[in-house]
Write a protein that holds these residues in place. Structure first.
Motif, PDB file in Angstrom:
ATOM      1  N   VAL A 176       1.273  -1.610   0.341  1.00 22.36           N
ATOM      2  CA  VAL A 176       0.091   0.142  -0.206  1.00 22.36           C
ATOM      3  C   VAL A 176       0.835   1.141   0.266  1.00 22.36           C
ATOM      4  CG1 VAL A 176      -1.894   1.569   0.855  1.00 22.36           C
ATOM      5  CG2 VAL A 176      -1.537  -1.277   1.171  1.00 22.36           C
ATOM      6  N   ARG A 177       2.098   1.231   1.114  1.00 20.17           N
ATOM      7  CA  ARG A 177       3.553   2.228   0.777  1.00 20.17           C
ATOM      8  C   ARG A 177       3.635   2.493  -0.378  1.00 20.17           C
ATOM      9  NH1 ARG A 177       6.165   0.848   4.450  1.00 20.17           N
ATOM     10  NH2 ARG A 177       5.105   2.180   6.029  1.00 20.17           N
ATOM     11  N   GLY A 178       4.204   1.350  -1.058  1.00 20.93           N
ATOM     12  CA  GLY A 178       4.351   1.410  -2.939  1.00 20.93           C
ATOM     13  C   GLY A 178       3.474   2.124  -3.241  1.00 20.93           C
ATOM     14  N   PHE A 179       2.649   2.119  -3.480  1.00 20.33           N
ATOM     15  CA  PHE A 179       1.281   1.902  -4.426  1.00 20.33           C
ATOM     16  C   PHE A 179       1.296   3.594  -4.222  1.00 20.33           C
ATOM     17  CE2 PHE A 179      -3.192   2.400  -5.622  1.00 20.33           C
ATOM     18  CZ  PHE A 179      -3.049   2.018  -6.534  1.00 20.33           C
ATOM     19  N   LEU A 180       0.768   3.737  -2.611  1.00 21.74           N
ATOM     20  CA  LEU A 180       0.242   5.285  -2.921  1.00 21.74           C
ATOM     21  C   LEU A 180       1.410   6.076  -2.817  1.00 21.74           C
ATOM     22  CD1 LEU A 180      -1.607   4.798   0.733  1.00 21.74           C
ATOM     23  CD2 LEU A 180      -2.944   5.627  -1.587  1.00 21.74           C
ATOM     24  N   ASP A 181       2.889   5.937  -2.724  1.00 21.27           N
ATOM     25  CA  ASP A 181       3.639   6.650  -3.014  1.00 21.27           C
ATOM     26  C   ASP A 181       4.079   6.533  -4.278  1.00 21.27           C
ATOM     27  OD1 ASP A 181       3.338   7.651  -0.406  1.00 21.27           O
ATOM     28  OD2 ASP A 181       5.541   6.410  -0.065  1.00 21.27           O
ATOM     29  N   GLY A 182       3.608   5.961  -5.157  1.00 17.99           N
ATOM     30  CA  GLY A 182       4.373   6.131  -6.370  1.00 17.99           C
ATOM     31  C   GLY A 182       5.341   5.081  -6.903  1.00 17.99           C
ATOM     32  N   THR A 183       5.469   4.114  -5.860  1.00 17.75           N
ATOM     33  CA  THR A 183       7.174   3.584  -5.959  1.00 17.75           C
ATOM     34  C   THR A 183       7.103   2.379  -6.081  1.00 17.75           C
ATOM     35  OG1 THR A 183       7.877   2.813  -3.622  1.00 17.75           O
ATOM     36  CG2 THR A 183       8.492   5.143  -4.340  1.00 17.75           C
ATOM     37  N   LEU A 184       5.806   1.934  -6.418  1.00 24.49           N
ATOM     38  CA  LEU A 184       5.279   0.341  -6.920  1.00 24.49           C
ATOM     39  C   LEU A 184       4.800   1.124  -8.255  1.00 24.49           C
ATOM     40  CD1 LEU A 184       4.819  -2.125  -3.935  1.00 24.49           C
ATOM     41  CD2 LEU A 184       6.786  -2.274  -5.682  1.00 24.49           C
ATOM     42  N   GLU A 185       5.258   0.208  -9.498  1.00 26.14           N
ATOM     43  CA  GLU A 185       4.146   0.445 -10.745  1.00 26.14           C
ATOM     44  C   GLU A 185       2.894  -0.615 -10.963  1.00 26.14           C
ATOM     45  OE1 GLU A 185       3.791   2.429 -14.335  1.00 26.14           O
ATOM     46  OE2 GLU A 185       5.173   2.325 -13.094  1.00 26.14           O
ATOM     47  N   PRO A 186       1.349   0.247 -10.997  1.00 25.95           N
ATOM     48  CA  PRO A 186       0.235  -0.198  -9.988  1.00 25.95           C
ATOM     49  C   PRO A 186      -0.030  -0.950 -11.812  1.00 25.95           C
ATOM     50  CG  PRO A 186      -0.047   1.719 -11.552  1.00 25.95           C
ATOM     51  CD  PRO A 186       1.870   1.479 -10.851  1.00 25.95           C
ATOM     52  N   GLY A 187       0.489  -2.109 -11.812  1.00 27.29           N
ATOM     53  CA  GLY A 187       0.295  -3.547 -12.957  1.00 27.29           C
ATOM     54  C   GLY A 187      -0.754  -3.956 -12.535  1.00 27.29           C
TER      55      GLY A 187
ATOM     56  N   GLU B  83      -5.213  -6.473  -8.385  1.00 24.97           N
ATOM     57  CA  GLU B  83      -5.161  -7.438  -8.311  1.00 24.97           C
ATOM     58  C   GLU B  83      -5.707  -7.417  -6.535  1.00 24.97           C
ATOM     59  OE1 GLU B  83      -4.400 -10.754 -10.090  1.00 24.97           O
ATOM     60  OE2 GLU B  83      -6.045 -10.022 -12.493  1.00 24.97           O
ATOM     61  N   GLN B  84      -4.508  -7.773  -6.177  1.00 26.30           N
ATOM     62  CA  GLN B  84      -3.448  -8.121  -4.501  1.00 26.30           C
ATOM     63  C   GLN B  84      -4.570  -7.286  -3.965  1.00 26.30           C
ATOM     64  OE1 GLN B  84       0.589  -8.770  -4.588  1.00 26.30           O
ATOM     65  NE2 GLN B  84       0.270  -9.865  -2.314  1.00 26.30           N
ATOM     66  N   LEU B  85      -4.030  -5.880  -4.202  1.00 26.16           N
ATOM     67  CA  LEU B  85      -4.481  -4.372  -3.314  1.00 26.16           C
ATOM     68  C   LEU B  85      -6.644  -4.972  -3.572  1.00 26.16           C
ATOM     69  CD1 LEU B  85      -2.376  -2.336  -3.781  1.00 26.16           C
ATOM     70  CD2 LEU B  85      -2.617  -3.609  -2.605  1.00 26.16           C
ATOM     71  N   GLY B  86      -7.028  -5.899  -4.823  1.00 21.65           N
ATOM     72  CA  GLY B  86      -8.545  -5.731  -4.692  1.00 21.65           C
ATOM     73  C   GLY B  86      -8.981  -3.711  -4.828  1.00 21.65           C
ATOM     74  N   LEU B  87      -8.039  -2.821  -5.955  1.00 23.93           N
ATOM     75  CA  LEU B  87      -8.545  -2.119  -6.881  1.00 23.93           C
ATOM     76  C   LEU B  87      -9.015  -2.084  -8.063  1.00 23.93           C
ATOM     77  CD1 LEU B  87      -9.101   1.116  -6.090  1.00 23.93           C
ATOM     78  CD2 LEU B  87      -7.011   1.255  -6.040  1.00 23.93           C
ATOM     79  N   ASP B  88      -9.533  -1.353  -8.567  1.00 21.10           N
ATOM     80  CA  ASP B  88      -9.665  -1.234 -10.554  1.00 21.10           C
ATOM     81  C   ASP B  88     -10.765  -0.334 -10.552  1.00 21.10           C
ATOM     82  OD1 ASP B  88     -10.143  -2.129 -12.742  1.00 21.10           O
ATOM     83  OD2 ASP B  88     -11.492  -3.551 -12.617  1.00 21.10           O
ATOM     84  N   GLY B  89     -10.059   0.465 -11.857  1.00 20.35           N
ATOM     85  CA  GLY B  89     -10.961   1.615 -11.708  1.00 20.35           C
ATOM     86  C   GLY B  89     -11.057   3.125 -10.873  1.00 20.35           C
ATOM     87  N   PRO B  90     -11.675   3.861 -11.021  1.00 21.46           N
ATOM     88  CA  PRO B  90     -11.812   5.045 -10.688  1.00 21.46           C
ATOM     89  C   PRO B  90     -11.537   5.349  -8.642  1.00 21.46           C
ATOM     90  CG  PRO B  90     -13.313   5.299 -12.534  1.00 21.46           C
ATOM     91  CD  PRO B  90     -12.735   3.604 -12.006  1.00 21.46           C
ATOM     92  N   ALA B  91     -11.443   5.844  -8.270  1.00 20.10           N
ATOM     93  CA  ALA B  91     -11.301   6.474  -6.536  1.00 20.10           C
ATOM     94  C   ALA B  91     -11.111   7.100  -5.823  1.00 20.10           C
ATOM     95  CB  ALA B  91     -10.049   5.407  -6.217  1.00 20.10           C
ATOM     96  N   LEU B  92     -11.565   7.461  -4.839  1.00 17.98           N
ATOM     97  CA  LEU B  92     -11.198   8.207  -4.060  1.00 17.98           C
ATOM     98  C   LEU B  92      -9.749   8.582  -3.445  1.00 17.98           C
ATOM     99  CD1 LEU B  92     -12.749  11.149  -3.538  1.00 17.98           C
ATOM    100  CD2 LEU B  92     -13.955  10.061  -1.418  1.00 17.98           C
ATOM    101  N   VAL B  93      -9.103   9.369  -2.987  1.00 18.98           N
ATOM    102  CA  VAL B  93      -7.775   9.130  -2.170  1.00 18.98           C
ATOM    103  C   VAL B  93      -8.371  10.264  -0.820  1.00 18.98           C
ATOM    104  CG1 VAL B  93      -5.461   9.289  -1.364  1.00 18.98           C
ATOM    105  CG2 VAL B  93      -6.508   8.773  -4.213  1.00 18.98           C
TER     106      VAL B  93
END
Length: 410
Positions: free
Chosen positions: A161-172, A177-187
């Motif tokens: 989650v930290r890598g995803f939010l900070d942009g250090t992990l490519e959201p492949g 799928e592991q994070l259960g996120l697909d499509g638009p979101a609210l941060v």
């Protein structure tokens, strides 16, 4: 207390039945336990059978040897840790041990002959004594292993989650799928406000210790999960909580009030939409910056969006002239009362009486402080240009100081 010769003789007659008992338990008795039938055959016939044979022989050794040595639970602990890692429910593991004890008791009863009732009672007494130690060791090891595994899983997810939010992990696709996120979101970004009577010198606020802050952030996470009706991606770092809300999850109208009640402190929440998972890191940074700007501008705690601080957000962006604008307030850097008066005066739309009431001052004192600030800095907060420069200088100084406004809550 040593067993009688009769009890030892009865136990010795059971030794040839060890393998039979293991087969009976693994292939007959345990089949009635919920979930047992679905275990792989090699687990039943090798691991569980070997554990049963070890347990029965351990009991018979205690019954037949005058001074049996300590120990014998190591294999049970190893198996308990293994079952925990495999995900076997604890109730099934403990019920198998309880049922195994009952099957052993049945074997003792079937082996006993008339006149050996006293010896049978001695062995049952020893069996019950042994069982509570065994169950305690198994349950303790299982829970320790599960706690360690869950802590490792939480930390792995937290890192993702930290890598995803900070942009250090490519959201492949695999990560999403592991994070259960697909499509638009609210941060969302969430921070607790220090209490009004907090003492910065001693750190004595209601937010107090790091343990207290973490506990309250866990409550915030629970309220968010309940409010949006799903388990959100949540990260608590540097005093600020960040959450990703999937599309279609609507927040309750009283979300801020619920968060305030849960953590016992006033709460700021910033909400920024992300059109796609790739936009989440930028939305996360923007949400945290909105909190910083909202606090620096003196906005009351509550729910903030970018539109609420649009001008101030723009003025706070670093640029070639940023350091020169921030330096306009250097002459009063050692006069916190002047900076506080300026900040409050601007936040209250230059209302001297309201500023005085909030600071506990006479309106003339507010005028005197602002006049002194103008004398030292050349900024005139009464003019449109002076007010804009003062706002920008305050925001840029807050940003350059490492966003003290948000991190102070941690």
């Amino acid at each position: 207390m040593p067993l009688s010769d009769g009890a030892r003789v009865l136990a010795l007659r059971c030794e040839p039945k060890v393998n039979e008992l293991a087969r009976r338990m693994t292939r007959q008795s345990f089949e009635q336990l919920p979930g047992y039938a679905g275990l792989p055959d090699d687990v039943k016939d090798l691991e569980i059978a070997a554990t049963i044979r070890h347990g029965v022989r351990l009991f018979l050794r205690r019954a037949t040897e005058p001074h049996p040595g300590p120990g014998g639970l190591r294999l049970f602990r190893e198996r308990a840790a293994q079952r925990a890692e495999e995900g076997m429910p604890l109730h099934l593991l403990l019920r198998s041990h309880a049922l195994g004890m009952y099957v052993l008791w049945q074997s003792l009863r079937e082996t006993a002959e008339p006149g050996e009732e006293g010896a049978l009672i001695e062995l049952v007494d020893l069996l019950l004594q042994s069982h509570h130690s065994l169950v305690g060791a198994v349950a303790e090891t299982y829970m320790d292993e599960r706690s360690a595994l869950e802590a490792e899983q939480r930390e792995q997810r937290r890192s993702l989650v930290r890598g995803f939010l900070d942009g250090t992990l490519e959201p492949g696709r695999a990560l999403l799928e592991q994070l259960g996120l697909d499509g638009p979101a609210l941060v969302l970004a969430v921070v607790m406000e220090p209490s009004a009577d907090s003492d910065p010198e001693s750190g004595g606020s209601e937010l107090g210790s790091a343990v207290t802050v973490r506990r309250r952030m866990r409550r915030i996470q629970t309220v968010l999960d309940q409010g949006f009706g799903t388990e959100l991606l949540f990260l608590f770092d540097a005093g600020t909580g960040r959450a990703v809300v999937p599309q279609g999850c609507e927040p309750p109208g009283d979300l801020v009030e619920r968060l305030t009640r849960a953590c016992g402190a006033e709460v700021r929440v910033a909400a920024v939409p992300a059109a796609a998972p790739e936009a989440v890191p930028e939305a996360s940074r923007t949400a945290v910056e909105i909190l910083q700007v909202a606090r620096a501008c003196g906005l009351p705690p509550g729910l903030h969006s970018l539109d609420d601080v649009l001008l101030e957000f723009h003025l706070s962006r670093p640029g070639p002239s940023s350091h020169r604008i921030a330096a306009l307030l250097d002459p009063v850097a050692g006069r916190p009362e002047l900076l506080q008066t300026l900040r409050t005066h601007l936040a209250q739309h230059q209302d001297r009486r309201l500023t005085a009431a909030l600071l506990g001052l006479h309106p003339n004192t507010v005028d005197n402080r602002l006049a002194k600030l103008t004398e030292l800095t050349g900024l005139d907060p009464a003019s449109p240009r002076g007010a804009a420069l003062a706002i920008a200088a305050l925001l840029l100084r807050d940003s350059a100081a490492g966003a003290d406004g948000v991190s102070a809550a941690g």
